[in-house]
Design an enzyme around this catalytic site. Sequence first.
Site, PDB file in Angstrom:
ATOM      1  CG  HIS A 114      -1.311   1.502   1.515  1.00 59.52           C
ATOM      2  ND1 HIS A 114      -0.787   2.255   2.529  1.00 59.52           N
ATOM      3  CD2 HIS A 114      -2.355   2.166   0.990  1.00 59.52           C
ATOM      4  CE1 HIS A 114      -1.447   3.328   2.691  1.00 59.52           C
ATOM      5  NE2 HIS A 114      -2.393   3.219   1.732  1.00 59.52           N
ATOM      6  N   GLY A 148     -20.284  13.617  -1.986  1.00 58.70           N
ATOM      7  CA  GLY A 148     -20.017  13.408  -3.406  1.00 58.70           C
ATOM      8  C   GLY A 148     -18.753  12.558  -3.512  1.00 58.70           C
TER       9      GLY A 148
END
Length: 448
Positions: A253, A406
């Site tokens: 990661h 959003g």
Amino acid sequence: MTSIALCTINSSARSIARLCQVSRSAHGTADFHSFVVRYSTLRKCAFLPGGKWSFIRAATRQMSQASPGRISLGRYGKGVFLAAGAAAVTGVLTAGVSHFQRAEMATKIPRIEEEEGTIRERCKSFMSLPVTDIKVLEQRKDAMSARMEMLIMETQAAFCRALEEVDGGSFMVDRWSRKEGGGGISCVMQDGKVFEKAGVNVSVVFGNLTEEAAKQMRSRGKVLKGKDGKLPFCAMGVSSVIHPKNPHIPTVHFNYRYFEIEEADGTKQWWFGGGTDLTPVYVDLEDAAHFHKTLKEACDKHHPKYYPDFKKWCDNYFYIRHRGETRGIGGIFFDDLDSPNQEEVFNFVKSCAKTVVPCYLPIVNKHLNDSFTPEEKDWQQVRRGRYVEFNLVYDRGVKFGLATPGSRIESILMSLPLTARWEYMHEPTKGTKEAKMLEVLRNPKEWI
């Protein structure tokens, strides 16, 4: 969730991964055969051991350790509360080089130097057009937000091309927009030959901070003064999580990000954050030493305390408190980094972004053809379950994304593996490889 990591590889450190610019076809795809044939004629580039780097070194300052679970960075950043970490166990390891030497020529990647060429020319190598319109980036080319957006786009492209070369598959490129402002580019490869799921995301979003997001930041010591209850912000970064099929290839990661907030008087607060960490299923001392050494060499170019402090920060942050385990064997992690000045911090982040290929791809190539048993695959599934637990319960980037109106849920949850497993009261048998892995996760080590 955004991230980018970069480490240099010193030529005296056995030249583990030579990464140079390779010739490209008319369609922009890398010609890797030419790379092998003409390797000796290529010029040095940013990834080449011993290559030239243009870094501005910070003056030496003290970075002290405070109370458990908290790191004080002095002038390097405001205090940030961290999850309590497990006790560190010191162990000095020396890694052999034979496996990585064999993997060396397999780790090849096209590279475009940051700020080399015009913005329009640099955009031709990206996985997609930038989130911000090219004309706007050209007009604001000296602004930190424009420079950072170009860096994260280049990092995404470089890592995706390297993974495609190893896997033989290709990334699906998915552009998305956010009605409140901004958007992103999600690059995902699923069910490949090597990678079960590989995601490399870029996001550039702006608007007004929600009260929940502002509360998170204030809890970390941020003093935010809005106007009429509004705090305009801009956030951007690159983030990647790679879940291989083979349990002997670790999950990796990385995330590198930049944040700006405009206060009521027009002044801007800014900071950088990010890191790179490795989550293996089985302990491999050579892999661990290579990964941490590559990160340390990048950090040391900027400050001698960066690696030890950010390594400890990583162990503390990626800690699954309800399990009493770290998520993996760590790496580096930092947040709210806003000193000594913007240019020097950006140079450090740029260095970190350049390490994502050399710290990981040699490990992938080393284990590419390792055989594994059904029992080893089952253990991988159990460890993936722990990965999911951390991301959904503790990860700050996931929390921020879910709290931001959003935001794109598919991109936020890209980090989760396709498959995982939760076994009731699972505990490996003493003396097994699985038990040794669990011991490391419960007692983080010094790998170099």
